[in-house]
Write a protein that holds these residues in place. Sequence first.
Motif, PDB file in Angstrom:
ATOM      1  N   PHE A  19     -44.297 -14.872 -52.307  1.00  8.31           N
ATOM      2  CA  PHE A  19     -44.831 -13.825 -52.852  1.00  8.31           C
ATOM      3  C   PHE A  19     -45.026 -14.235 -54.309  1.00  8.31           C
ATOM      4  O   PHE A  19     -44.144 -14.682 -55.243  1.00  8.31           O
ATOM      5  N   VAL A  69     -50.584  -5.985 -44.756  1.00 11.59           N
ATOM      6  CA  VAL A  69     -49.428  -5.190 -44.652  1.00 11.59           C
ATOM      7  C   VAL A  69     -49.229  -4.754 -46.049  1.00 11.59           C
ATOM      8  O   VAL A  69     -49.000  -5.704 -46.943  1.00 11.59           O
ATOM      9  N   GLU A 100     -48.677  -8.124 -47.746  1.00  9.26           N
ATOM     10  CA  GLU A 100     -48.362  -9.571 -46.908  1.00  9.26           C
ATOM     11  C   GLU A 100     -49.425  -9.429 -45.716  1.00  9.26           C
ATOM     12  O   GLU A 100     -49.947  -8.429 -45.467  1.00  9.26           O
ATOM     13  N   PRO A 101     -49.619 -10.896 -45.082  1.00  9.95           N
ATOM     14  CA  PRO A 101     -50.479 -10.719 -43.714  1.00  9.95           C
ATOM     15  C   PRO A 101     -49.969 -10.175 -42.511  1.00  9.95           C
ATOM     16  O   PRO A 101     -48.609  -9.831 -42.704  1.00  9.95           O
ATOM     17  N   ARG A 103     -47.999 -10.298 -39.217  1.00 11.25           N
ATOM     18  CA  ARG A 103     -47.141 -11.206 -38.846  1.00 11.25           C
ATOM     19  C   ARG A 103     -46.868 -11.189 -37.422  1.00 11.25           C
ATOM     20  O   ARG A 103     -46.436 -10.279 -36.845  1.00 11.25           O
ATOM     21  N   ALA A 104     -47.396 -12.270 -36.657  1.00 10.34           N
ATOM     22  CA  ALA A 104     -47.381 -12.504 -35.216  1.00 10.34           C
ATOM     23  C   ALA A 104     -47.517 -13.763 -34.985  1.00 10.34           C
ATOM     24  O   ALA A 104     -48.238 -14.369 -35.530  1.00 10.34           O
ATOM     25  N   ARG A 105     -46.505 -14.328 -33.931  1.00  9.64           N
ATOM     26  CA  ARG A 105     -46.736 -15.635 -33.306  1.00  9.64           C
ATOM     27  C   ARG A 105     -48.496 -15.905 -32.906  1.00  9.64           C
ATOM     28  O   ARG A 105     -48.953 -16.810 -33.220  1.00  9.64           O
ATOM     29  N   ASN A 171     -42.064  -5.567 -31.897  1.00  9.01           N
ATOM     30  CA  ASN A 171     -42.084  -6.489 -31.009  1.00  9.01           C
ATOM     31  C   ASN A 171     -43.474  -7.534 -30.928  1.00  9.01           C
ATOM     32  O   ASN A 171     -43.521  -8.168 -30.127  1.00  9.01           O
ATOM     33  N   ALA A 172     -44.204  -6.960 -31.819  1.00  8.16           N
ATOM     34  CA  ALA A 172     -45.546  -7.757 -32.064  1.00  8.16           C
ATOM     35  C   ALA A 172     -46.287  -7.667 -30.814  1.00  8.16           C
ATOM     36  O   ALA A 172     -46.712  -8.792 -30.339  1.00  8.16           O
TER      37      ALA A 172
ATOM     38  N   ARG B 104     -42.716 -12.713 -33.299  1.00 11.75           N
ATOM     39  CA  ARG B 104     -42.882 -12.694 -34.739  1.00 11.75           C
ATOM     40  C   ARG B 104     -41.930 -13.711 -35.399  1.00 11.75           C
ATOM     41  O   ARG B 104     -41.073 -13.420 -35.780  1.00 11.75           O
ATOM     42  N   PRO B 105     -42.270 -15.138 -35.131  1.00 10.77           N
ATOM     43  CA  PRO B 105     -41.311 -16.075 -36.037  1.00 10.77           C
ATOM     44  C   PRO B 105     -40.994 -15.856 -37.289  1.00 10.77           C
ATOM     45  O   PRO B 105     -40.104 -15.888 -38.063  1.00 10.77           O
ATOM     46  N   VAL B 106     -42.109 -15.446 -38.050  1.00 11.91           N
ATOM     47  CA  VAL B 106     -41.839 -15.092 -39.461  1.00 11.91           C
ATOM     48  C   VAL B 106     -41.872 -13.792 -39.802  1.00 11.91           C
ATOM     49  O   VAL B 106     -42.950 -13.020 -39.471  1.00 11.91           O
ATOM     50  N   GLY B 107     -40.924 -12.955 -40.118  1.00 13.58           N
ATOM     51  CA  GLY B 107     -40.840 -11.629 -40.541  1.00 13.58           C
ATOM     52  C   GLY B 107     -41.389 -11.042 -41.721  1.00 13.58           C
ATOM     53  O   GLY B 107     -42.112 -12.035 -42.362  1.00 13.58           O
ATOM     54  N   TYR B 108     -41.496  -9.797 -41.992  1.00 13.90           N
ATOM     55  CA  TYR B 108     -41.932  -8.976 -43.103  1.00 13.90           C
ATOM     56  C   TYR B 108     -40.848  -9.028 -44.099  1.00 13.90           C
ATOM     57  O   TYR B 108     -39.745  -8.988 -43.878  1.00 13.90           O
TER      58      TYR B 108
END
Lengths: 249, 233
Positions: A19, A69, A100-101, A103-105, A171-172, B104-108
Motif C-alpha cells: 500500500f 475494493v 485494493e484490487p 482478490r481471487a486466485r 470463499n471467492a 483467495r491466496p492473497v487476502g484483503y
Amino acid sequence: MKVTLHVWRQAGPAAPGRFVRYDMTDVSPDMSFLEMLDVLNQQLIARREEPIAFDHDCREGICGACGMVINGRPHGPQRATTACQLHMRTFPDGAELWIEPWRARAFPLIKDLVVDRGALDRIVQAGGFITVRTGSAPEANAIPVPKRDADLAMDAAACIGCGACVAACPNASAMLFVAAKVSHLGLLPQGQPERSTRVANLVAQMDAEGFGACTNHGECMAACPKEISIDFIARLNRDYIKAAISHEG
Amino acid sequence: MTPPVAAHAPATPRLVRSLIGKKVIMAITGVILLLFVIAHLLGNLKVFQGAEHFNAYAEGLRTLGAPFFPRGSLLWVARVVLLVAVGAHIWAAIVVTRASWGARPVGYHALEAVETTYAARTMRWGGVIIVLYVIYHLLDFTFGRVNPSFVPGDVYHNVIASFRAWPVSAGYGVAMVVVGLHVYHGLWSAFQTLGLNRPPTVRWRRGVAGMVAGLITAGYIAIPVAVLAGVLR
Ligand code: HEM
Ligand code: FES
C-alpha cells in the motif's frame, strides 16, 4: 475536500505489492471516484511517477470494467453502485480510504488495481449463450414469454460481469455470476434446448477456474452493483441437480 | 496459468465431482442429522416424565422392531446411517472448505461483512466444536467413561449425575448454542443448496430455520437447567 488514500501498488504479476499513501487536497465532492484517481494520476505523471493502473471504460455503470475494493467494500460503500458511479461526496471530508484490487486466485493480478477477469469470459464461452443463426432481429412477439419469466430473466441479465460478487465472497466463489448467466437464458424459451448442457458446462468451467464454494453468506448480493439476488443461486443449484438427475446430454 | 475453456467440457453434470455436488451431499446429510437431532430431543424430553418412563424409552430403543428384529439391531442400523451421514458431511465440508481457502491466496487489508450472519461465519469452527462435544457426550452417557457414577441401563440416573456438576451443564449449554447456530444457517443454506426457493418457500425458509434452531437449543438446554434447579432429581 481532503482525502488520504492507501492504494495497492504492484508493478506486475510477480512483483511484490504494497500500500502506498497519497494525500489529496482540493478534491471536489462532485468528482466521481475514478475522476479523483484521474486527478491523482495527473499529479503522479507531473512528478514523473508511475500512474496507478485501474480498469474503466463506460464510466456510466453499464460495462463492468471498473472495480476495486474501497474500504473493504467492492465498488465502495454505496449499494447498487459501480466504482465509476460512486461520488466523492459519499465520503466525509478527511476520509481515509484503502483501495485494493479484487482478490481471487481465479483473477490473477496484472498491475496495481487491474486483475485478469478472463475466467468469467471463459465461463461464458463454455456455454453462456444460445446457438442460433443471427441475422435480422426476429419478430418480438413470435415466441410469447410469460411476464414473470421475462422480468426474472431481465433481473439476471442485468449482470455486467464486473466480478464484485467474487471479490466480496468470503470463499471467492463465482456462484452469483454463474447463476445470473444460467438463469437469464434458462428462463427464456430460446434458452431451453441447451439448458442442461449449459448449466453442466458453466459449472464445470467455474470449478476448473479455481473459484471457491458458495456457503450462502449473501455478501455477493450486497456487493452487486445490479443487486442480483442470491435467489438465482438456488435456481442455479436446482437446474444443476435436475440436469444431473435426468442425465440429459 | 489460467485453464483454457475445457475442450471436452462434460455435457453431463458430475454431481459428486463438482463443488455444488459436495454442497448437495452436505445438505442431504445435514438434514438427516437434523432429523436425528429433533428425534433425539423429543426422546430426551421424556426425562420430564420421570425415571420409569425415561428408562423404558431407552430400553424401547433397544427392543425396537421386536419380535421381528433381534434386540438392538434397528438401533445399530440407525447408528450406521448416522455414522455414514456424519462421515460424508465432514468429508464434503473439508473438501469445500479447502477449495474456498485456496481460492483467495492473497487476502484483503480489510473485507467488510455486510450481509452475512454470525451463524454463517462460524459454520466451520462450529462443526469442529460439535464433533468434540459429540465425543464427550458419547463418553459420558453411552460409554460412561467420564460420567461421575455410571449405572448401565439407568439412563435417568446417569443424566442427573452428570448435569448436577454445573461445569458439565454449562459446557453442554454452550454446545447446544453452537448446534443451534449451525442448524440455523445450515437449514437455510440447505434450502438454498437444494434449490428450494420457489414462492412461497422463499418467504418462510429463514423464519423456519430460525424457529427450528431456537426450539432445538431451548429444548436441549431445558434438561440441565431443570437438573440444576432441582426440578429433576
Ligand atoms: C448435529 C449435527 C449436524 C447437523 C444437524 C448439521 C447440519 C447441517 C446442514 C443442514 C448444513 C447445510 C448444508 C448446506 O450448506 O446446504 C450444514 C452445513 C455445514 N456443516 Fe453441518 N451439521 C452437523 C454437524 C456438522 C459437523 C460435525 C461439522 C464438522 C465440521 C459440520 C460442518 C458443516 C459445514 C462446514 C457446513 C457448511 C455450511 C455453510 O457454510 O453453508 N456440520 N450442516
Ligand atoms: S466503467 Fe463501466 S461500469 Fe464502471
